[in-house]
Design an enzyme around this catalytic site. Structure first.
Site, mmCIF file in Angstrom:
data_model
loop_
_atom_site.group_PDB
_atom_site.id
_atom_site.type_symbol
_atom_site.label_atom_id
_atom_site.label_comp_id
_atom_site.label_asym_id
_atom_site.label_seq_id
_atom_site.Cartn_x
_atom_site.Cartn_y
_atom_site.Cartn_z
ATOM 1 C CG ASP A 1 -0.377 -0.087 2.455
ATOM 2 O OD1 ASP A 1 0.893 0.448 2.636
ATOM 3 O OD2 ASP A 1 -0.918 -0.582 3.501
ATOM 4 C CB SER A 2 -0.044 4.674 -0.389
ATOM 5 O OG SER A 2 -0.720 4.817 0.923
#
Length: 127
Positions: free
Chosen positions: A83-84
C-alpha cells in the site's frame, strides 16, 4: 573599487601555470597545490549494476515482500501488493541505504524498482 581590485590581485591564479595531471582530473597550481574537480558522474559514481543490486536488496528485505517476486521492473503496489504507506517506507529505506534525501514530490513518484533505480543512479549525491 580600488579595494576590490587589490584583493582580486592577490587571489588570482595565473592560468598558464596550471597543468593537468592524471586521469582523476587533478590540477596542479603554481604553488604545487592540488585541486580536484568533482562531477556528478565521476570515476567514483556507482555503476548501474551496483544500484540495481542494492535497490533490489532493500526491496527484498522489506517484511511484507516475497523476495522471489522482486525484479528490476516490479511495481510496488501492482506486483507486490504493497500500500501507499509501505511505498513510503521503502523509499525511506532507500534513502538510508544510499545516504541521500529524496524530496517528497520526487518520492511520491517512485512506485517501482525501475523508477527507484533510475532516480538513485542519476542522483549526484547517492553513495
Amino acid at each position: 573599487m580600488a579595494l576590490r581590485a587589490a584583493i582580486l590581485r592577490h587571489v588570482r591564479v595565473p592560468i598558464q601555470t596550471l597543468t593537468l595531471t592524471g586521469p582523476k582530473r587533478q590540477v596542479r597550481g603554481p604553488n604545487g597545490g592540488s585541486l580536484r574537480f568533482l562531477s556528478s558522474h565521476g570515476d567514483d559514481h556507482m555503476t548501474k549494476d551496483d544500484v540495481i543490486d542494492r535497490v533490489l536488496s532493500v526491496v527484498k528485505s522489506f517484511p511484507k515482500v516475497d523476495p522471489s517476486k522482486v525484479s528490476p521492473d516490479v511495481h510496488f503496489q501492482k506486483d507486490l501488493g504493497l500500500d501507499s504507506l509501505d511505498n513510503v517506507e521503502i523509499v525511506m529505506a532507500l534513502e538510508e541505504e544510499f545516504k541521500l534525501q529524496i524530496p517528497d514530490l520526487e518520492a511520491d513518484k517512485i512506485d517501482s524498482c525501475l523508477l527507484a533505480i533510475e532516480y538513485i543512479y542519476n542522483h549526484p549525491m547517492a553513495s
